[in-house]
Design an enzyme around this catalytic site. Structure first.
Site, PDB file in Angstrom:
ATOM      1  N   CYS A   2      37.784  48.034  55.982  1.00 43.13           N
ATOM      2  CA  CYS A   2      36.454  48.599  56.185  1.00 43.13           C
ATOM      3  C   CYS A   2      35.808  48.814  54.820  1.00 43.13           C
ATOM      4  O   CYS A   2      36.468  48.776  53.795  1.00 43.13           O
ATOM      5  CB  CYS A   2      36.586  49.941  56.900  1.00 43.13           C
ATOM      6  SG  CYS A   2      37.503  49.796  58.430  1.00 43.13           S
ATOM      7  N   ARG A  27      33.507  43.250  54.125  1.00 47.29           N
ATOM      8  CA  ARG A  27      34.839  43.825  54.406  1.00 47.29           C
ATOM      9  C   ARG A  27      35.017  44.150  55.881  1.00 47.29           C
ATOM     10  O   ARG A  27      36.098  44.504  56.308  1.00 47.29           O
ATOM     11  CB  ARG A  27      35.036  45.099  53.583  1.00 47.29           C
ATOM     12  CG  ARG A  27      35.262  44.865  52.098  1.00 47.29           C
ATOM     13  CD  ARG A  27      35.375  46.157  51.360  1.00 47.29           C
ATOM     14  NE  ARG A  27      36.561  46.867  51.757  1.00 47.29           N
ATOM     15  CZ  ARG A  27      37.722  46.761  51.107  1.00 47.29           C
ATOM     16  NH1 ARG A  27      37.802  45.974  50.056  1.00 47.29           N
ATOM     17  NH2 ARG A  27      38.786  47.415  51.485  1.00 47.29           N
ATOM     18  N   TRP A  75      35.809  47.569  60.496  1.00 51.03           N
ATOM     19  CA  TRP A  75      36.503  46.422  61.099  1.00 51.03           C
ATOM     20  C   TRP A  75      37.501  47.071  62.051  1.00 51.03           C
ATOM     21  O   TRP A  75      38.461  47.697  61.616  1.00 51.03           O
ATOM     22  CB  TRP A  75      37.211  45.598  60.030  1.00 51.03           C
ATOM     23  CG  TRP A  75      37.823  44.341  60.557  1.00 51.03           C
ATOM     24  CD1 TRP A  75      37.187  43.159  60.797  1.00 51.03           C
ATOM     25  CD2 TRP A  75      39.176  44.135  60.933  1.00 51.03           C
ATOM     26  NE1 TRP A  75      38.072  42.222  61.280  1.00 51.03           N
ATOM     27  CE2 TRP A  75      39.296  42.790  61.386  1.00 51.03           C
ATOM     28  CE3 TRP A  75      40.299  44.932  60.939  1.00 51.03           C
ATOM     29  CZ2 TRP A  75      40.492  42.242  61.831  1.00 51.03           C
ATOM     30  CZ3 TRP A  75      41.503  44.379  61.378  1.00 51.03           C
ATOM     31  CH2 TRP A  75      41.582  43.066  61.816  1.00 51.03           C
ATOM     32  N   ASN A 101      39.576  54.077  55.742  1.00 61.59           N
ATOM     33  CA  ASN A 101      39.939  52.662  55.752  1.00 61.59           C
ATOM     34  C   ASN A 101      41.455  52.618  55.863  1.00 61.59           C
ATOM     35  O   ASN A 101      42.148  53.305  55.123  1.00 61.59           O
ATOM     36  CB  ASN A 101      39.472  51.989  54.458  1.00 61.59           C
ATOM     37  CG  ASN A 101      39.892  50.531  54.402  1.00 61.59           C
ATOM     38  OD1 ASN A 101      40.166  49.936  55.435  1.00 61.59           O
ATOM     39  ND2 ASN A 101      39.964  49.974  53.215  1.00 61.59           N
ATOM     40  N   GLY A 102      41.986  51.863  56.823  1.00 60.64           N
ATOM     41  CA  GLY A 102      43.440  51.753  56.952  1.00 60.64           C
ATOM     42  C   GLY A 102      43.868  52.044  58.380  1.00 60.64           C
ATOM     43  O   GLY A 102      43.065  52.010  59.306  1.00 60.64           O
ATOM     44  N   GLU A 489      44.484  23.755  53.643  1.00 56.03           N
ATOM     45  CA  GLU A 489      43.319  24.540  53.206  1.00 56.03           C
ATOM     46  C   GLU A 489      42.042  24.000  53.821  1.00 56.03           C
ATOM     47  O   GLU A 489      41.187  24.759  54.287  1.00 56.03           O
ATOM     48  CB  GLU A 489      43.241  24.550  51.683  1.00 56.03           C
ATOM     49  CG  GLU A 489      42.015  25.223  51.104  1.00 56.03           C
ATOM     50  CD  GLU A 489      41.866  26.695  51.477  1.00 56.03           C
ATOM     51  OE1 GLU A 489      42.824  27.283  52.009  1.00 56.03           O
ATOM     52  OE2 GLU A 489      40.760  27.227  51.285  1.00 56.03           O
ATOM     53  N   LYS A 493      39.573  26.202  56.198  1.00 49.83           N
ATOM     54  CA  LYS A 493      38.130  26.374  55.935  1.00 49.83           C
ATOM     55  C   LYS A 493      37.334  26.050  57.187  1.00 49.83           C
ATOM     56  O   LYS A 493      36.445  26.788  57.592  1.00 49.83           O
ATOM     57  CB  LYS A 493      37.697  25.469  54.779  1.00 49.83           C
ATOM     58  CG  LYS A 493      38.167  25.968  53.435  1.00 49.83           C
ATOM     59  CD  LYS A 493      37.326  27.127  52.953  1.00 49.83           C
ATOM     60  CE  LYS A 493      37.919  28.409  52.529  1.00 49.83           C
ATOM     61  NZ  LYS A 493      39.213  28.845  52.681  1.00 49.83           N
ATOM     62  N   GLU A 496      38.018  28.657  60.129  1.00 47.15           N
ATOM     63  CA  GLU A 496      37.640  30.078  59.970  1.00 47.15           C
ATOM     64  C   GLU A 496      36.127  30.282  59.908  1.00 47.15           C
ATOM     65  O   GLU A 496      35.643  31.388  60.134  1.00 47.15           O
ATOM     66  CB  GLU A 496      38.295  30.702  58.746  1.00 47.15           C
ATOM     67  CG  GLU A 496      37.825  30.206  57.405  1.00 47.15           C
ATOM     68  CD  GLU A 496      38.455  31.000  56.266  1.00 47.15           C
ATOM     69  OE1 GLU A 496      38.709  32.195  56.409  1.00 47.15           O
ATOM     70  OE2 GLU A 496      38.696  30.400  55.212  1.00 47.15           O
ATOM     71  N   HIS A 512      55.797  11.957  64.121  1.00 48.51           N
ATOM     72  CA  HIS A 512      56.726  12.860  64.832  1.00 48.51           C
ATOM     73  C   HIS A 512      55.981  13.769  65.800  1.00 48.51           C
ATOM     74  O   HIS A 512      56.452  14.858  66.139  1.00 48.51           O
ATOM     75  CB  HIS A 512      57.517  13.691  63.808  1.00 48.51           C
ATOM     76  CG  HIS A 512      58.308  12.840  62.868  1.00 48.51           C
ATOM     77  ND1 HIS A 512      59.460  12.176  63.217  1.00 48.51           N
ATOM     78  CD2 HIS A 512      58.064  12.489  61.581  1.00 48.51           C
ATOM     79  CE1 HIS A 512      59.914  11.482  62.187  1.00 48.51           C
ATOM     80  NE2 HIS A 512      59.086  11.659  61.183  1.00 48.51           N
ATOM     81  N   LYS A 611      37.003  40.148  54.525  1.00 46.89           N
ATOM     82  CA  LYS A 611      37.345  39.509  53.256  1.00 46.89           C
ATOM     83  C   LYS A 611      38.693  39.969  52.734  1.00 46.89           C
ATOM     84  O   LYS A 611      39.444  39.171  52.174  1.00 46.89           O
ATOM     85  CB  LYS A 611      36.268  39.835  52.210  1.00 46.89           C
ATOM     86  CG  LYS A 611      36.491  39.175  50.851  1.00 46.89           C
ATOM     87  CD  LYS A 611      36.445  37.668  50.941  1.00 46.89           C
ATOM     88  CE  LYS A 611      36.646  37.007  49.596  1.00 46.89           C
ATOM     89  NZ  LYS A 611      36.753  35.539  49.712  1.00 46.89           N
TER      90      LYS A 611
HETATM   91  C1  AGP Z   1      40.511  32.579  52.943  1.00 51.28           C
HETATM   92  O1  AGP Z   1      39.435  31.693  53.240  1.00 51.28           O
HETATM   93  C2  AGP Z   1      40.684  33.642  53.990  1.00 51.28           C
HETATM   94  N1  AGP Z   1      39.542  34.459  53.999  1.00 51.28           N
HETATM   95  C3  AGP Z   1      41.995  34.382  53.913  1.00 51.28           C
HETATM   96  O2  AGP Z   1      42.980  33.473  54.331  1.00 51.28           O
HETATM   97  C4  AGP Z   1      42.434  34.944  52.535  1.00 51.28           C
HETATM   98  O3  AGP Z   1      42.781  33.878  51.680  1.00 51.28           O
HETATM   99  C5  AGP Z   1      43.674  35.821  52.751  1.00 51.28           C
HETATM  100  O4  AGP Z   1      43.318  36.892  53.573  1.00 51.28           O
HETATM  101  C6  AGP Z   1      44.272  36.359  51.449  1.00 51.28           C
HETATM  102  O5  AGP Z   1      43.340  37.191  50.798  1.00 51.28           O
HETATM  103  P1  AGP Z   1      43.634  37.597  49.260  1.00 51.28           P
HETATM  104  O6  AGP Z   1      43.598  36.320  48.461  1.00 51.28           O
HETATM  105  O7  AGP Z   1      42.545  38.553  48.907  1.00 51.28           O
HETATM  106  O8  AGP Z   1      45.002  38.232  49.225  1.00 51.28           O
END
Ligand code: AGP
Length: 616
Positions: A2, A27, A75, A101-102, A489, A493, A496, A512, A611
């Protein structure tokens, strides 16, 4: 995950808090709320479901004004996305407000006790439990500081909390437990700021004090007193953070993600600045505490990370093993922390994290610490928890704020950071001569320009391919060796931000199983630069084409064969085989960005994501 903001000082608190929340909205953005106090108006609480813009609209209808206050973007972890569950939460008296937050892992036990005492709850959140506990403790102790201290001592789980009481209108009390995500305290002139992350504060001050685990801060307009939860005084000077708040703004880009994709040439220049001498063939990682002798002793490296950072760890394995001939194991941090790992002596933990606040990655670092294994953190956020607890030192990305939830410039910077670490290890261990290091450094200094070249040459083509494929329901990304992580990756991308199901696969695994997926509706991205396994990738492309698949190939400039086999070919400039991932990923970032745009997805704040994942 959050966003938390607090303010006390001469300014209009509503403006400072809302502005700070806007900088933290990445966040978490299920709901938002604000509590502002003024002697006449008293405590003014405003909360709304959905984006922060809904709270702003609410404040236009019913303004709140004062010189002290707090705000929160949520969040959801406990309790649905409703106004009742939005923060801030109050105690029974209504005189105390709390934001958090948490996760309070023992909230049900604590809530049961409060219910037995007749406390009435209005929400399903764990945060309201904290508010009532602080309220009850306040009426026993008559002190907000003592009440928060007493409450935090009973919580389990990572938590960051800010509390205010109308009976003590000149102060805010903040506290941190575990790795819930930072509590940054901004030191101004006659004003003070609290936030879960620095972008909320940088418009006003760059002098920041970070709370550590099990610490409490009493914040007044004149300053801050920090103590441990046990009550011992803590003296901590502010860190002067070099981030430029303007950099955190979008500039003339439509989205933060777009801006950050195009910032990669500068970011890759910044990470190299002051760290390499091509002529001398030397690498300087001054933030590391490990000298040559310590680096020579390292027999095994454990790279731990999450998500995109984990993909960077997979590339780091190739790079470090090739350059320094040190064995590298790569683990999801969320797996590593619970598998009771046998790390052995002469090991080194390599944590990789953009935010430096990812709870699983921090927990993995803690596991290494308990086994006496030093940790280095490849990290972007200056002063973040990972940077501070890394006893082997941080290796900062210097990529500037990365606001888009989908990581781009931080990822390519992580790859370069791993390369620098590999060269540093190689130099210390003598696995590369100075002349060989010089050659690698030459490739490195050319990299930002080559990324700029890819951006220039492929931007329009990626947009056209997005137009062609944005209705796809599935996608397959194939790569081999050091580009297999880039297949992962690229798929991440796409999924997500566009919500299309996409899978990354080692191309050699096609036969396979995944080959059964191929049909003329499936876009298949094949990452096939001209390297040691180029011929193998060519045959994979032919296998896909033989089954009617649509192939988007990533090829090396000058390749005249692959384009005759693929349906679409995106070219990247030639570079050292160990650096091709920095180039091959760029078109995949652009492709995902444009597909998401065409699908009307929220590129910077994709649904369900945040994030920085500071809760499990
Ligand atoms: C990346 O596009 C994602 N948002 C997510 O996988 C991110 O890489 C992951 O949560 C790790 O975050 P960090 O690098 O801040 O530890």
């Amino acid at each position: 995950m959050c966003g938390i903001v607090g303010y006390i000082g001469p300014r209009e608190a509503t403006e400072v808090v809302v502005g700070g929340l806007q900088r933290l909205e990445y966040r978490g953005y299920d709901s938002a709320g604000i509590a502002i106090f003024a002697p006449g108006a008293g405590l003014q609480l405003r909360r709304s479901v959905g984006k922060l813009s809904n709270l702003v609209a609410r404040l236009r209808e019913t303004p709140a004004s004062g010189n002290i206050g707090m705000g929160h973007t949520r969040w959801a972890t406990h309790g649905g996305v409703t106004e009742v569950n939005a923060h801030p939460h109050r105690d029974t008296s209504g005189e105390i407000v709390v934001i958090q937050n948490g996760i309070v892992e023992n909230y049900l036990e604590l809530k049961g006790r409060l219910l037995e005492q007749g406390v009435q709850f209005h929400s399903q959140t764990d945060t309201e439990v904290i508010a009532h506990m602080v309220g009850l403790a306040y009426h026993q102790t008559g002190s907000l500081e003592a009440a928060v201290r007493q409450t935090m001592g009973q919580l389990r789980g990572g938590n960051a909390v800010v509390a205010f009481c109308v009976r003590e209108p000149g102060r805010l009390v903040a506290a941190r437990l575990g790795n819930a995500g930072g509590v940054a305290i901004g030191v101004g002139e006659g004003e003070m700021f609290i936030a879960s992350d620095m972008p909320a504060i940088l418009d006003y001050t760059r002098d920041i004090i970070f709370l550590e685990d099990r610490e409490l801060a009493v914040v007044t307009a004149d300053g801050v007193q920090i103590t441990t939860l046990a009550g011992a005084a803590v003296q901590r000077a502010p860190i002067s953070v070099p981030w430029d708040p303007v950099a955190a703004a979008k500039g003339d880009y439509k989205h933060f993600m777009q801006k950050e994709i195009f910032e990669q040439p500068r970011a890759l220049t910044d990470i190299l600045r002051g760290r390499i001498d091509v002529e001398r063939g030397e690498v300087y990682l001054d933030d590391l505490t490990l000298d040559d002798a310590a680096l020579r002793k390292v027999e095994r490296i454990y790279a731990v990370a999450c998500g995109t950072a984990w993909h960077a760890g997979l590339v780091a394995k190739f790079v470090i093993e090739q350059l320094a001939r040190v064995r590298v194991e790569v683990d999801y941090a969320s797996e590593f922390r619970y598998r009771n790992p046998v790390l052995g002596k002469d090991a080194l933990l390599l944590a990789i994290s953009q935010s430096g606040e990812t709870v699983d990655t921090l927990a993995a670092m803690e596991e290494a610490r308990t086994q006496g294994v030093p940790a280095v953190a490849i990290v972007n956020a200056i002063g973040s928890q990972a940077a501070r607890v890394a006893d082997g030192g941080p290796l900062y990305l210097h990529a500037g704020p990365e606001i888009g939830v989908a990581s781009t410039k931080a990822f390519t910077s992580m790859l370069v950071a791993a390369y620098l670490l590999g060269l540093r290890l190689a130099a210390a261990r003598g696995t590369l001569t100075q002349a060989q290091v010089r050659e690698h450094l030459q490739h490195l200094v050319e990299l930002p320009g080559k990324v700029a070249e890819v951006l220039e040459s492929s931007a329009q083509q990626c947009e056209q391919l997005a137009e062609r494929f944005h209705h796809a329901t599935n996608a397959l990304y194939l790569g081999r060796q050091i580009n297999y992580p880039i297949a992962l990756e690229g798929a991440l991308k796409l999924k997500e931000i566009s919500y299309i199901h996409a899978e990354g696969y080692p191309a050699g695994e096609m036969k396979h199983g995944p080959v059964a997926l191929i049909d003329d509706t499936l876009p298949v991205v094949c990452i096939a630069p001209q390297d040691g396994i180029y011929e193998k990738m060519l045959s994979n492309v032919e296998q896909v084409k033989a089954r009617g698949g649509q192939v988007i190939a990533i090829a090396t400039v000058g390749d005249t064969v692959l384009p005759t086999k693929a349906d679409h070919t995106i070219f990247i400039p030639a570079t050292s085989p160990l650096l091709t991932p920095v180039l091959t990923v760029v078109p995949l970032q652009l492709f995902a960005y444009h597909v998401a745009l065409r699908r009307g997805a929220d590129v910077d704040q994709p649904r369900n994501l945040a994030k920085s994942v500071t809760v499990e």
